[in-house]
Write a protein that holds these residues in place. Structure first.
Motif, PDB file in Angstrom:
ATOM      1  N   PRO A  92       0.831  -1.513  -0.082  1.00  0.00           N
ATOM      2  CA  PRO A  92       0.193   0.132  -0.050  1.00  0.00           C
ATOM      3  C   PRO A  92       1.205   1.294   0.336  1.00  0.00           C
ATOM      4  O   PRO A  92       2.171   1.452   0.497  1.00  0.00           O
ATOM      5  N   LEU A  93       0.482   2.621  -0.735  1.00  0.00           N
ATOM      6  CA  LEU A  93       1.322   3.217  -0.953  1.00  0.00           C
ATOM      7  C   LEU A  93       1.567   4.213   0.912  1.00  0.00           C
ATOM      8  O   LEU A  93       0.086   4.341   1.429  1.00  0.00           O
ATOM      9  N   ARG A  94       2.464   4.779   1.028  1.00  0.00           N
ATOM     10  CA  ARG A  94       2.574   5.278   2.505  1.00  0.00           C
ATOM     11  C   ARG A  94       2.061   6.676   2.965  1.00  0.00           C
ATOM     12  O   ARG A  94       1.654   6.998   3.312  1.00  0.00           O
ATOM     13  N   PHE A  95       2.752   7.474   1.617  1.00  0.00           N
ATOM     14  CA  PHE A  95       2.570   9.036   1.782  1.00  0.00           C
ATOM     15  C   PHE A  95       2.463   9.042   0.208  1.00  0.00           C
ATOM     16  O   PHE A  95       2.501   9.083  -0.663  1.00  0.00           O
ATOM     17  N   SER A  96       1.390  10.358   0.205  1.00  0.00           N
ATOM     18  CA  SER A  96       0.827  10.569  -0.682  1.00  0.00           C
ATOM     19  C   SER A  96       0.984  12.308  -0.875  1.00  0.00           C
ATOM     20  O   SER A  96       0.746  13.029   0.766  1.00  0.00           O
ATOM     21  N   LEU A  97       0.689  13.316  -1.629  1.00  0.00           N
ATOM     22  CA  LEU A  97       0.675  14.743  -2.240  1.00  0.00           C
ATOM     23  C   LEU A  97      -0.434  14.886  -1.721  1.00  0.00           C
ATOM     24  O   LEU A  97      -2.299  14.065  -1.887  1.00  0.00           O
ATOM     25  N   PRO A  98      -1.576  16.293  -0.778  1.00  0.00           N
ATOM     26  CA  PRO A  98      -2.553  16.433  -0.691  1.00  0.00           C
ATOM     27  C   PRO A  98      -2.729  17.096  -1.775  1.00  0.00           C
ATOM     28  O   PRO A  98      -2.761  18.123  -2.718  1.00  0.00           O
ATOM     29  N   GLY A  99      -4.164  16.742  -2.332  1.00  0.00           N
ATOM     30  CA  GLY A  99      -5.248  17.640  -2.969  1.00  0.00           C
ATOM     31  C   GLY A  99      -4.523  17.404  -4.386  1.00  0.00           C
ATOM     32  O   GLY A  99      -4.874  17.686  -5.492  1.00  0.00           O
ATOM     33  N   GLY A 100      -4.862  16.231  -4.503  1.00  0.00           N
ATOM     34  CA  GLY A 100      -4.246  15.694  -5.934  1.00  0.00           C
ATOM     35  C   GLY A 100      -3.035  16.012  -6.151  1.00  0.00           C
ATOM     36  O   GLY A 100      -2.108  16.868  -6.108  1.00  0.00           O
ATOM     37  N   SER A 101      -2.238  14.807  -7.416  1.00  0.00           N
ATOM     38  CA  SER A 101      -0.984  14.887  -7.254  1.00  0.00           C
ATOM     39  C   SER A 101      -1.053  15.548  -9.040  1.00  0.00           C
ATOM     40  O   SER A 101       0.041  15.016  -9.669  1.00  0.00           O
ATOM     41  N   TYR A 102      -0.771  17.065  -8.502  1.00  0.00           N
ATOM     42  CA  TYR A 102      -1.298  17.328 -10.085  1.00  0.00           C
ATOM     43  C   TYR A 102      -1.657  17.275 -11.307  1.00  0.00           C
ATOM     44  O   TYR A 102      -1.111  17.353 -12.497  1.00  0.00           O
ATOM     45  N   GLY A 103      -2.592  16.698 -11.391  1.00  0.00           N
ATOM     46  CA  GLY A 103      -3.711  16.705 -12.074  1.00  0.00           C
ATOM     47  C   GLY A 103      -3.697  14.721 -13.144  1.00  0.00           C
ATOM     48  O   GLY A 103      -3.720  14.243 -13.762  1.00  0.00           O
ATOM     49  N   LEU A 104      -2.243  13.989 -11.916  1.00  0.00           N
ATOM     50  CA  LEU A 104      -1.664  12.273 -12.216  1.00  0.00           C
ATOM     51  C   LEU A 104      -2.668  11.779 -12.038  1.00  0.00           C
ATOM     52  O   LEU A 104      -4.107  11.948 -10.831  1.00  0.00           O
ATOM     53  N   LEU A 105      -2.378  10.537 -12.248  1.00  0.00           N
ATOM     54  CA  LEU A 105      -3.298   9.152 -11.289  1.00  0.00           C
ATOM     55  C   LEU A 105      -3.670   9.143 -10.417  1.00  0.00           C
ATOM     56  O   LEU A 105      -2.301   8.924 -10.259  1.00  0.00           O
ATOM     57  N   GLU A 106      -4.273   8.884  -9.058  1.00  0.00           N
ATOM     58  CA  GLU A 106      -4.440   9.242  -7.554  1.00  0.00           C
ATOM     59  C   GLU A 106      -3.875   7.858  -7.734  1.00  0.00           C
ATOM     60  O   GLU A 106      -4.429   6.277  -7.968  1.00  0.00           O
ATOM     61  N   ASP A 109      -1.497   1.612  -4.452  1.00  0.00           N
ATOM     62  CA  ASP A 109      -0.374   0.659  -4.317  1.00  0.00           C
ATOM     63  C   ASP A 109       0.616   1.413  -5.545  1.00  0.00           C
ATOM     64  O   ASP A 109       0.276   1.583  -6.486  1.00  0.00           O
ATOM     65  N   VAL A 110       1.889  -0.159  -4.279  1.00  0.00           N
ATOM     66  CA  VAL A 110       3.385   0.345  -5.374  1.00  0.00           C
ATOM     67  C   VAL A 110       3.230  -0.260  -5.397  1.00  0.00           C
ATOM     68  O   VAL A 110       3.497  -1.773  -4.696  1.00  0.00           O
ATOM     69  N   GLY A 113       9.340  -2.530  -3.881  1.00  0.00           N
ATOM     70  CA  GLY A 113      10.542  -2.470  -4.998  1.00  0.00           C
ATOM     71  C   GLY A 113      10.567  -0.887  -6.028  1.00  0.00           C
ATOM     72  O   GLY A 113      12.271  -0.823  -6.278  1.00  0.00           O
ATOM     73  N   LYS A 114       9.831  -0.402  -5.370  1.00  0.00           N
ATOM     74  CA  LYS A 114       9.707   0.537  -6.184  1.00  0.00           C
ATOM     75  C   LYS A 114       9.703   2.072  -5.472  1.00  0.00           C
ATOM     76  O   LYS A 114       8.268   1.658  -4.426  1.00  0.00           O
ATOM     77  N   LEU A 115       9.288   2.775  -5.297  1.00  0.00           N
ATOM     78  CA  LEU A 115       9.091   4.104  -3.945  1.00  0.00           C
ATOM     79  C   LEU A 115       8.525   4.842  -5.254  1.00  0.00           C
ATOM     80  O   LEU A 115       8.581   5.700  -6.563  1.00  0.00           O
ATOM     81  N   THR A 116       7.464   6.010  -5.372  1.00  0.00           N
ATOM     82  CA  THR A 116       6.906   7.201  -5.939  1.00  0.00           C
ATOM     83  C   THR A 116       7.808   8.785  -4.957  1.00  0.00           C
ATOM     84  O   THR A 116       8.474   8.205  -3.895  1.00  0.00           O
ATOM     85  N   ILE A 117       7.441   9.120  -5.888  1.00  0.00           N
ATOM     86  CA  ILE A 117       8.465  10.625  -5.046  1.00  0.00           C
ATOM     87  C   ILE A 117       7.849  11.103  -4.064  1.00  0.00           C
ATOM     88  O   ILE A 117       8.953  11.096  -3.470  1.00  0.00           O
ATOM     89  N   THR A 118       6.990  11.118  -3.875  1.00  0.00           N
ATOM     90  CA  THR A 118       6.989  11.700  -2.356  1.00  0.00           C
ATOM     91  C   THR A 118       7.522  10.244  -1.712  1.00  0.00           C
ATOM     92  O   THR A 118       7.936  11.544  -0.548  1.00  0.00           O
ATOM     93  N   GLU A 119       7.589   9.162  -0.839  1.00  0.00           N
ATOM     94  CA  GLU A 119       7.694   8.193  -0.416  1.00  0.00           C
ATOM     95  C   GLU A 119       9.354   8.528  -0.380  1.00  0.00           C
ATOM     96  O   GLU A 119      10.135   8.814   1.009  1.00  0.00           O
ATOM     97  N   THR A 120       9.795   8.463  -1.555  1.00  0.00           N
ATOM     98  CA  THR A 120      10.934   9.005  -1.562  1.00  0.00           C
ATOM     99  C   THR A 120      11.857  10.159  -0.659  1.00  0.00           C
ATOM    100  O   THR A 120      12.682  10.125   0.068  1.00  0.00           O
TER     101      THR A 120
END
Length: 178
Positions: A92-106, A109-110, A113-120
């Motif tokens: 499951p995704l641990r952290f995300s940007l509040p209020g949508g991530s700049y029009g990208l798909l929310e 889960d990830v 072995g991979k991370l999102t920019i926010t988690e990084t």
């Protein structure tokens, strides 16, 4: 002026020269190579042509029994590692940007072995503020990463570096740090 003179010489007696060229005999094409001649029954070439075009049942059966399987050991190991790491294993995704991530798909889960920019950014910030608590081993365990990749991430990934260069003169405008 020179173009007019050359045009006059070029077009001088043009019709007569054209008629002379048309009435001249055309060159005859060279004869084609004789390939469609029938082979004589007794010649060695005829025997070879027939033997090449015949089916040899014993050789055909031997050829059908041959099965070749080629594998590259390095490529097989690499493909197994990739498929093992991504098949159905998601966290499951641990952290995300509040209020949508700049029009990208929310994301929900990830893959492991991979991370999102926010988690990084969150993991790197935690490591910089509390390096004794957030060690590379703990970050790797928390985000399901490889320890080698986590150490490389902390060493080489530099997301933002702001350098404020002081002005050379006192009356120059400067951006104030807030």
């Amino acid at each position: 002026m020179g173009a007019r003179v050359t045009r006059m010489f070029r077009n001088f007696n043009l019709e007569n020269r054209v008629h002379r060229e048309i009435s001249r005999e055309k060159p005859v094409a060279a004869p084609r190579h004789a390939t469609s001649l029938p082979l004589s029954a007794g010649s060695s070439e005829a025997v070879e042509a027939v033997s090449v075009n015949q089916k040899h049942d014993p050789l055909l059966s031997l050829l059908q029994s041959v099965y070749v399987e080629s594998k590259d050991p390095a490529a097989a190991e690499a493909s197994q590692e990739v498929t093992v790491g991504t098949e159905g294993e998601r966290r499951p995704l641990r952290f995300s940007l509040p209020g949508g991530s700049y029009g990208l798909l929310e994301l929900k889960d990830v893959p492991k072995g991979k991370l999102t920019i926010t988690e990084t950014l969150k993991a790197m910030n935690s490591h910089q503020q509390q390096p004794q608590t957030w060690t590379p081993g703990k970050i790797a365990q928390e985000y399901s990463l490889d320890l080698k990749d986590t150490k490389a991430l902390l060493e080489f990934f530099i997301p933002f570096q702001v350098h404020i260069i002081p002005p050379k003169t006192k009356n120059a405008k400067q951006i104030k740090a807030s």
